[in-house]
Scaffold this active site. Structure first.
Site, PDB file in Angstrom:
ATOM      1  N   LEU A 154       0.820  -1.223   0.000  1.00 44.45           N
ATOM      2  CA  LEU A 154       0.000   0.000   0.000  1.00 44.45           C
ATOM      3  C   LEU A 154       0.852   1.271   0.000  1.00 44.45           C
ATOM      4  CD1 LEU A 154      -2.766  -1.039   2.573  1.00 44.45           C
ATOM      5  CD2 LEU A 154      -2.942  -1.000   0.076  1.00 44.45           C
ATOM      6  N   GLY A 155       2.170   1.130  -0.045  1.00 43.06           N
ATOM      7  CA  GLY A 155       3.057   2.285   0.048  1.00 43.06           C
ATOM      8  C   GLY A 155       3.254   2.988  -1.286  1.00 43.06           C
ATOM      9  N   ARG A 172      -1.150  -2.557   7.010  1.00 39.31           N
ATOM     10  CA  ARG A 172      -2.383  -1.765   7.070  1.00 39.31           C
ATOM     11  C   ARG A 172      -3.504  -2.514   6.356  1.00 39.31           C
ATOM     12  NH1 ARG A 172      -1.276   3.631   4.233  1.00 39.31           N
ATOM     13  NH2 ARG A 172       0.625   2.749   3.346  1.00 39.31           N
ATOM     14  N   ASP A 205       1.764  -8.637   8.563  1.00 38.54           N
ATOM     15  CA  ASP A 205       2.883  -7.971   9.230  1.00 38.54           C
ATOM     16  C   ASP A 205       4.120  -8.831   8.948  1.00 38.54           C
ATOM     17  OD1 ASP A 205       4.804  -7.052  11.026  1.00 38.54           O
ATOM     18  OD2 ASP A 205       3.344  -6.658  12.609  1.00 38.54           O
ATOM     19  N   TYR A 227      18.527   3.602   9.305  1.00 41.53           N
ATOM     20  CA  TYR A 227      17.872   3.169   8.068  1.00 41.53           C
ATOM     21  C   TYR A 227      18.925   2.707   7.043  1.00 41.53           C
ATOM     22  CZ  TYR A 227      15.462   3.681   3.552  1.00 41.53           C
ATOM     23  OH  TYR A 227      14.962   3.464   2.293  1.00 41.53           O
ATOM     24  N   LYS A 234      19.820  -1.099   5.314  1.00 41.39           N
ATOM     25  CA  LYS A 234      19.887  -1.361   3.870  1.00 41.39           C
ATOM     26  C   LYS A 234      21.213  -2.023   3.487  1.00 41.39           C
ATOM     27  CE  LYS A 234      15.819  -0.067   2.769  1.00 41.39           C
ATOM     28  NZ  LYS A 234      14.852  -1.054   2.239  1.00 41.39           N
TER      29      LYS A 234
HETATM   30  P1  NAD Z   1       6.266   3.393   2.030  1.00 41.71           P
HETATM   31  O1  NAD Z   1       6.543   3.841   3.417  1.00 41.71           O
HETATM   32  O2  NAD Z   1       5.486   4.277   1.150  1.00 41.71           O
HETATM   33  O3  NAD Z   1       5.566   1.959   2.051  1.00 41.71           O
HETATM   34  C1  NAD Z   1       5.971   0.943   2.932  1.00 41.71           C
HETATM   35  C2  NAD Z   1       4.776   0.102   3.248  1.00 41.71           C
HETATM   36  O4  NAD Z   1       5.185  -0.887   4.199  1.00 41.71           O
HETATM   37  C3  NAD Z   1       3.622   0.888   3.893  1.00 41.71           C
HETATM   38  O5  NAD Z   1       2.434   0.691   3.156  1.00 41.71           O
HETATM   39  C4  NAD Z   1       3.510   0.302   5.301  1.00 41.71           C
HETATM   40  O6  NAD Z   1       2.184   0.216   5.768  1.00 41.71           O
HETATM   41  C5  NAD Z   1       4.128  -1.068   5.117  1.00 41.71           C
HETATM   42  N1  NAD Z   1       4.671  -1.631   6.352  1.00 41.71           N
HETATM   43  C6  NAD Z   1       5.310  -0.989   7.362  1.00 41.71           C
HETATM   44  N2  NAD Z   1       5.605  -1.859   8.337  1.00 41.71           N
HETATM   45  C7  NAD Z   1       5.173  -3.078   7.928  1.00 41.71           C
HETATM   46  C8  NAD Z   1       5.195  -4.367   8.502  1.00 41.71           C
HETATM   47  N3  NAD Z   1       5.709  -4.582   9.728  1.00 41.71           N
HETATM   48  N4  NAD Z   1       4.671  -5.393   7.809  1.00 41.71           N
HETATM   49  C9  NAD Z   1       4.126  -5.186   6.585  1.00 41.71           C
HETATM   50  N5  NAD Z   1       4.042  -3.976   6.000  1.00 41.71           N
HETATM   51  C10 NAD Z   1       4.577  -2.930   6.666  1.00 41.71           C
HETATM   52  O7  NAD Z   1       7.683   3.042   1.379  1.00 41.71           O
HETATM   53  P2  NAD Z   1       8.059   2.936  -0.168  1.00 41.71           P
HETATM   54  O8  NAD Z   1       8.529   4.270  -0.588  1.00 41.71           O
HETATM   55  O9  NAD Z   1       6.989   2.273  -0.920  1.00 41.71           O
HETATM   56  O10 NAD Z   1       9.355   2.008  -0.050  1.00 41.71           O
HETATM   57  C11 NAD Z   1       9.356   0.631  -0.312  1.00 41.71           C
HETATM   58  C12 NAD Z   1      10.783   0.138  -0.242  1.00 41.71           C
HETATM   59  O11 NAD Z   1      11.619   0.884  -1.124  1.00 41.71           O
HETATM   60  C13 NAD Z   1      11.435   0.269   1.140  1.00 41.71           C
HETATM   61  O12 NAD Z   1      12.299  -0.815   1.347  1.00 41.71           O
HETATM   62  C14 NAD Z   1      12.248   1.538   1.025  1.00 41.71           C
HETATM   63  O13 NAD Z   1      13.327   1.539   1.907  1.00 41.71           O
HETATM   64  C15 NAD Z   1      12.704   1.440  -0.413  1.00 41.71           C
HETATM   65  N6  NAD Z   1      13.081   2.746  -0.957  1.00 41.71           N
HETATM   66  C16 NAD Z   1      12.147   3.712  -1.191  1.00 41.71           C
HETATM   67  C17 NAD Z   1      12.560   4.942  -1.696  1.00 41.71           C
HETATM   68  C18 NAD Z   1      11.589   6.051  -1.963  1.00 41.71           C
HETATM   69  O14 NAD Z   1      12.013   7.180  -2.272  1.00 41.71           O
HETATM   70  N7  NAD Z   1      10.283   5.813  -1.888  1.00 41.71           N
HETATM   71  C19 NAD Z   1      13.923   5.173  -1.991  1.00 41.71           C
HETATM   72  C20 NAD Z   1      14.835   4.157  -1.707  1.00 41.71           C
HETATM   73  C21 NAD Z   1      14.404   2.937  -1.222  1.00 41.71           C
HETATM   74  N1  SER Z   2      13.784   8.128  -0.268  1.00 41.76           N
HETATM   75  C1  SER Z   2      14.264   7.371   0.829  1.00 41.76           C
HETATM   76  C2  SER Z   2      14.300   8.175   2.076  1.00 41.76           C
HETATM   77  O1  SER Z   2      14.397   9.371   1.972  1.00 41.76           O
HETATM   78  C3  SER Z   2      15.676   6.902   0.541  1.00 41.76           C
HETATM   79  O2  SER Z   2      15.745   5.567   0.790  1.00 41.76           O
HETATM   80  O3  SER Z   2      14.242   7.605   3.135  1.00 41.76           O
END
Ligand code: NAD
Ligand code: SER
Length: 303
Positions: free
Chosen positions: A14-15, A40, A49, A137, A141
């Protein structure tokens, strides 16, 4: 013997990324082949979870899962506010998913981040360099990348830059300003940014990030080398000032003020830009969106 049809489990669906990745996976493999899960609750999404190792295994077994896209995590800003929980979800949760993937022979995609780099990294970050992040964080990673190479499964990752998208809100990261600014520009005509005007970070449009993910997963395992756990992928790199200027091409009256908070420290510890030569060579990565193209598309869709 025929090939086993691809059945996909997405965690954290859902993220910001999951919202769009699920859609692309459904288009590619069929709606019924993609099982969305998140901690969620939401219609069409199974509640899972990632701390619940048994439920992960049960779902993989009962749904005949072949591939896992593990997106559940806490991002940098939320993670630094609650480092113990960040470690638990990002490391222990990942270990649960890896164990289940290993037991049932699943392929696993697990994202890394530009947050693996620390202040000692060159400002144009090479693929191979010391990984000494200052944030918890970032440390989670780095561990994820090590696990990818040591877990004896087909596990792959990308060091996503800050991702910019309009379908779902950004999820508590340092790079969230590059998403929030568009909403504020359209609704208020003004944005109060939590990092300085000269802050420069590697960024990428979500369309490029989703395409990179699918392309990486389509690449034969044997073509991937020792960067498999976390490939650098570059989109474009710009300062907040340059982003403001690009938005003003469409909204000349838009203004931005700057009030740096603790997230400035995380941004300052990361590189300005990314060298993605290894991804280009091993699986043909090429970005399509530059800054102005991202801004044009974001404003067009958010209007
Ligand atoms: P986000 O926070 O939008 O989504 C993460 C989702 O994980 C949320 O929907 C949340 O409800 C869910 N979540 C949290 N705890 C949980 C649990 N215990 N069990 C199951 N679900 C759980 O994050 P995103 O931007 O979609 O990121 C996804 C991945 O990509 C992550 O590993 C993040 O580190 C990585 N990432 C994202 C970005 C970015 O800019 N968005 C950049 C680098 C890396
Ligand atoms: N976009 C992410 C953050 O700012 C990088 O992993 O946390």
């Amino acid at each position: 013997m025929g090939t086993v049809p691809t059945r996909i489990l997405v965690t954290g669906a859902l993220g910001q990324i999951g919202t769009e990745l699920v859609e692309s996976l459904q288009n590619k493999y069929g709606h019924q082949s993609v099982i969305s899960t998140d901690v969620r609750e939401s219609e069409g999404c199974i509640q899972l979870d990632v701390m619940d190792a048994k439920k992960i295994e049960d779902l993989i077994q009962t749904k005949g899962i072949t591939d896992i896209y593990h997106l559940a995590a806490l991002l940098s800003a939320t993670g630094e506010k609650n480092p113990d929980l960040c470690w638990k979800i990002n490391v222990d949760g990942l270990v649960n998913v890896i164990s289940a993937a290993k037991k049932y022979g699943c392929r696993l995609f697990s994202p890394s981040s530009i947050a693996v780099f620390g202040p000692d990294c060159p400002k144009h970050a090479p693929q191979v360099t010391g990984l000494n992040p200052t944030t918890v964080y970032g440390k989670t990673k780095v561990i994820g990348e090590h696990l990818a190479m040591s877990s004896e499964i087909d596990m792959r990752g990308l060091r996503y830059p800050g991702l910019i998208s309009w379908k779902a809100p950004a999820g508590g990261g340092t790079t969230d300003y590059a998403v929030e600014i568009f909403h504020a520009a359209l609704s208020e005509g003004h944005y109060n940014c939590f990092v300085r005007e000269d802050t420069q970070l590697p960024m990428m449009y979500m369309d490029d990030a989703i395409r990179a993910t699918l392309e990486l997963m389509d690449t034969p395992f044997d073509s991937l080398g020792t960067s498999r756990g976390g490939y650098n992928i570059a989109g474009c790199s710009f300062t907040v000032g340059e982003l403001v200027y690009s938005i003003q091409r469409h909204i000349p009256e838009f203004t931005c003020s700057f009030e740096p908070d603790v997230r400035q420290n995380y941004a300052d510890s990361w590189p300005d830009s990314i060298e993605d030569d290894v991804a280009r060579k091993e699986w043909g990565w090429i970005p399509k969106f530059d800054l102005d193209k991202i801004v044009d598309d974001m404003l067009e869709n958010l209007k």
